[in-house]
Design a protein around this motif. Structure first.
Motif, mmCIF file in Angstrom:
data_model
loop_
_atom_site.group_PDB
_atom_site.id
_atom_site.type_symbol
_atom_site.label_atom_id
_atom_site.label_comp_id
_atom_site.label_asym_id
_atom_site.label_seq_id
_atom_site.Cartn_x
_atom_site.Cartn_y
_atom_site.Cartn_z
ATOM 1 N N ALA A 129 4.421 -39.840 55.357
ATOM 2 C CA ALA A 129 4.847 -40.890 56.266
ATOM 3 C C ALA A 129 6.199 -41.349 55.797
ATOM 4 N N ASP B 123 0.808 -48.892 55.994
ATOM 5 C CA ASP B 123 1.187 -49.247 57.271
ATOM 6 C C ASP B 123 1.322 -47.949 58.418
ATOM 7 N N LYS B 124 1.180 -46.748 57.662
ATOM 8 C CA LYS B 124 1.712 -45.732 58.486
ATOM 9 C C LYS B 124 0.594 -44.376 58.256
ATOM 10 N N GLU B 125 -0.290 -44.763 57.323
ATOM 11 C CA GLU B 125 -1.163 -43.653 56.833
ATOM 12 C C GLU B 125 -2.846 -44.132 57.147
ATOM 13 N N ASP C 171 7.469 -51.802 54.216
ATOM 14 C CA ASP C 171 6.071 -51.223 54.239
ATOM 15 C C ASP C 171 5.253 -51.576 53.225
ATOM 16 N N ASN D 183 1.612 -44.991 52.115
ATOM 17 C CA ASN D 183 2.094 -45.888 52.948
ATOM 18 C C ASN D 183 0.878 -46.354 54.023
#
Length: 80
Positions: A10, A77-79, A16, A75
Motif C-alpha cells: 500500500a 489505513d489501507k491494509e 496515514d 499501513n
C-alpha cells in the motif's frame, strides 16, 4: 517523487496510521514526515531508527519519534 510502499504494497502518505513490530512489541502512529533523500535524512533530529532515506517518521504510542524503512511498516489505513 516516487510513492513509497508499505510491507503489504500500500502507498504511504502523510497522515496515514502505520505500525511495525519492534523488539517484541510494536511502534504505531500517524505518519508525520516522509524522508526521500539523504540530505533530509541527515538533518532528521530526535528520531530513533532509520538514518538513511527513504524513511517514514512518526510518533509512536509512547510519544517517541521514530523513523522506519517503508518496507518494514504496515499501513493500517489501507491494509487488513
Amino acid at each position: 517523487m516516487s510513492e513509497l510502499e508499505s510491507k503489504g504494497g500500500a502507498t504511504i502518505e502523510k497522515g496515514d496510521t502505520v505500525s511495525t513490530p519492534y523488539r517484541g512489541g510494536k511502534h504505531e502512529g500517524e505518519v508525520e514526515q516522509i524522508i526521500t533523500d539523504e540530505k533530509q535524512a541527515k538533518q532528521l533530529e530526535n528520531a530513533k531508527g532509520a538514518g538513511h532515506a527513504p524513511a517514514v517518521v512518526f510518533t509512536d504510542q509512547n510519544n517517541k519519534k521514530v523513523a522506519h524503512k517503508p518496507n518494514t511498516v504496515t499501513n493500517l489505513d489501507k491494509e487488513d
